[in-house]
Design an enzyme around this catalytic site. Structure first.
Site, mmCIF file in Angstrom:
data_model
loop_
_atom_site.group_PDB
_atom_site.id
_atom_site.type_symbol
_atom_site.label_atom_id
_atom_site.label_comp_id
_atom_site.label_asym_id
_atom_site.label_seq_id
_atom_site.Cartn_x
_atom_site.Cartn_y
_atom_site.Cartn_z
ATOM 1 N N ARG A 98 67.260 56.265 23.685
ATOM 2 C CA ARG A 98 68.319 57.146 24.187
ATOM 3 C C ARG A 98 67.968 57.861 25.503
ATOM 4 N NH1 ARG A 98 71.346 59.910 19.143
ATOM 5 N NH2 ARG A 98 73.112 59.801 20.539
ATOM 6 N N PRO A 99 67.798 57.098 26.565
ATOM 7 C CA PRO A 99 67.496 57.716 27.867
ATOM 8 C C PRO A 99 68.698 58.472 28.443
ATOM 9 C CG PRO A 99 67.849 55.356 28.124
ATOM 10 C CD PRO A 99 67.953 55.644 26.653
ATOM 11 N N ILE A 100 68.453 59.286 29.479
ATOM 12 C CA ILE A 100 69.551 59.987 30.158
ATOM 13 C C ILE A 100 69.599 59.599 31.635
ATOM 14 C CG2 ILE A 100 69.744 61.952 28.586
ATOM 15 C CD1 ILE A 100 68.108 63.502 30.821
ATOM 16 N N ARG A 159 69.877 66.466 20.652
ATOM 17 C CA ARG A 159 69.924 65.779 21.941
ATOM 18 C C ARG A 159 71.178 66.150 22.750
ATOM 19 N NH1 ARG A 159 70.389 61.557 23.487
ATOM 20 N NH2 ARG A 159 68.517 61.013 24.577
ATOM 21 N N LYS A 184 82.719 67.040 15.275
ATOM 22 C CA LYS A 184 81.484 67.547 15.891
ATOM 23 C C LYS A 184 81.341 67.024 17.318
ATOM 24 C CE LYS A 184 77.450 65.379 14.972
ATOM 25 N NZ LYS A 184 76.807 64.982 16.234
ATOM 26 N N CYS A 238 64.896 59.449 19.804
ATOM 27 C CA CYS A 238 65.215 59.955 18.471
ATOM 28 C C CYS A 238 65.169 58.787 17.520
ATOM 29 C CB CYS A 238 66.566 60.654 18.444
ATOM 30 S SG CYS A 238 67.932 59.526 18.470
ATOM 31 N N ARG A 293 73.561 68.513 9.751
ATOM 32 C CA ARG A 293 73.814 68.585 11.202
ATOM 33 C C ARG A 293 75.250 68.188 11.523
ATOM 34 N NH1 ARG A 293 70.292 65.009 14.617
ATOM 35 N NH2 ARG A 293 71.976 65.680 15.954
ATOM 36 N N ASP A 315 78.694 54.815 14.926
ATOM 37 C CA ASP A 315 78.538 55.925 13.982
ATOM 38 C C ASP A 315 79.128 55.620 12.603
ATOM 39 O OD1 ASP A 315 77.237 57.363 15.894
ATOM 40 O OD2 ASP A 315 78.861 58.765 16.305
#
Ligand code: UD1
Length: 422
Positions: A121-123, A92, A22, A116, A399, A307
């Protein structure tokens, strides 16, 4: 809403075929925006996140024919450069369209993804890097408005933190920029390597692939022509099935896997007492009756992946002794702890460290999935819990895991998908 009902205590046997990754497929789908020619992607995992991103492409005006594991994408017909909240809020990783849309069309609007379950989890690192490439960025009404009317310019980007999505966004932006971009402190995950290979197949010169310093020669906004591409095997799915074998003391085969990508997980399971037979694209795991405890710290590739933290924790619950698990990447990635404790685990949490005391047995209960990997940890625990476990809110699993219950069923687990009464 669906839930999974699992009767624990079954041994697993046989073989499982690993689906496409994924997290490799998502940036590759986003990268198709850099092209105005059709491309075929194969070995896509049949999961909701992929369908979500493909839907976003069609909303932008792209044409997509998707059939489970294959997608034909033609982005010559893009009419919009706005990635709407409705899609980005579902996933996201939609932020991955920011770099390619901006690079190809000189402007775009992408909804801010927000936080989340696993953390903030900023960008900021994605945006700062695009600004150094000449983009003008404004945040308005929950959207990132990015503009570079004369195209992006190559730049030297030094990421303060290693970011997978940030590296991917900048790679894609740099591919169509004017001049040379250097990314220092780049992520090195296999998914990044495949994205680099895809760009290279379209004639983009990239050096340092697989290292933390990437140099990309941009095409000055000339769209790319990609070769068709088969997605690499999912290393997290593979690791999850290794954990399923470990926790049930079973031997199983994994087909269509890249063992080199899961070295860190194999090492931990070996330390716990599992043995492996490893070939180029397949492997067998043999798990012992008594597993040893393990200590681990999550870190960037090639270290132990965040993960896989929840799944390895589920396995450590059934060991003889104490394990220490430290989460370094995401501040809130321990939500499976309280649910595992509901099944009878003995896990004590302090900050970003979990101390796991092995128990003799787990007992089936109703538990709730909170995020993708936490959900798979609950399924793993349920495979050994005595009696029945109902794992609720499995839309998280859908997902990212292709046919999880079908694959576990074929391995001999007692698992059924059911519908909530209300
Ligand atoms: C990707 C993976 C996700 C995995 C994660 C870390 C995909 C679709 N998702 O997520 O499964 O758990 O890598 O391996 O590939 N950060 C910032 N500012 C930024 C960007 C990131 O502070 O602009 C921080 C994050 O909050 C996090 C760390 O950097 O603490 C790493 O995040 P990142 O590598 O960017 O994760 P994703 O790309 O979102």
């Amino acid at each position: 809403m669906d839930y999974l009902q699992i009767e624990g205590g079954k041994q697993l046997s046989g073989s499982v075929t690993i689906s496409g990754a994924k997290n490799a497929a998502l940036p590759i789908i986003a990268a198709t925006l850099l092209s105005d020619k059709p491309i075929t992607l194969t070995n896509l995992p049949n999961v909701v996140d992929i369908r979500t991103l493909l839907k976003l492409l069609t909303m932008l005006g792209g044409s997509v024919e998707h059939n489970q594991t294959t997608a034909q994408i033609d982005n010559s017909t893009i009419t919009s450069t706005k990635a709407v909240y409705e899609i980005v809020s579902q996933m996201r990783a939609s932020i991955l369209v920011l770099g390619p849309l901006l690079a190809r069309f000189g402007e775009c609007e992408v909804s801010l993804p927000g936080g989340c379950a696993i953390g903030q989890r900023p960008i900021d690192l994605h945006l700062k890097a695009l600004e150094s490439m000449g983009a003008v960025i404004e945040i308005k009404g929950g959207y990132v408005h990015a503009m570079a009317p004369k195209g992006l310019k190559g730049a030297k980007i030094i990421f303060d933190k290693i970011t997978v999505g940030g590296t991917e966004n900048i790679l894609m932006a740099a591919a169509l920029a004017h001049g040379t971009t250097t990314i220092i402190n780049a992520a090195k995950e296999p998914e990044i390597v495949q994205l680099c290979e895809m760009l290279q197949s379209a004639g983009v010169t990239i050096s340092g692939v697989g290292t933390s310093e990437l140099t990309i020669e941009g095409t000055d906004q000339t769209p790319l022509s990609f070769e068709d591409i088969a997605i690499i095997p999912d290393r997290i799915e593979a690791g999850t099935y290794l954990c399923a074998a470990a926790i049930t003391h079973s031997s199983i085969d994994l087909e269509r896997v890249n063992p080199a990508h899961i070295r860190a997980t194999i090492d931990k399971l070996e330390f716990m007492g599992c043995t492996f037979e490893i070939e180029a694209e397949r492997m067998t795991i043999h798990a012992p009756k008594r597993l040893k405890p393990v200590n681990l710290t999550t870190t960037e590739y090639p270290g132990f992946p965040t993960d896989m933290q929840a799944q390895l924790m589920a396995v450590s619950v059934m060991t003889h002794g104490e394990s220490m698990i430290e989460e370094r990447l995401f501040e809130n990635r321990f939500m499976h702890v309280s649910e595992l404790n509901r099944l009878g685990a003995d896990i004590w949490l302090k900050g970003n460290i979990a101390a796991v005391k092995g128990v003799e047995a787990l007992y089936g209960a109703d538990v709730m999935a909170t995020d993708l990997r936490a959900s798979s940890a609950l399924v793993l625990a349920a495979l050994v819990a005595k009696g029945t476990t109902n794992v609720h809110r499995i839309y998280h699993l859908d997902r990212g895991y292709d046919n999880l219950e079908g694959k576990l069923l074929a391995l001999g687990a007692s698992i059924q998908r059911k519908q909530e009464a209300h």
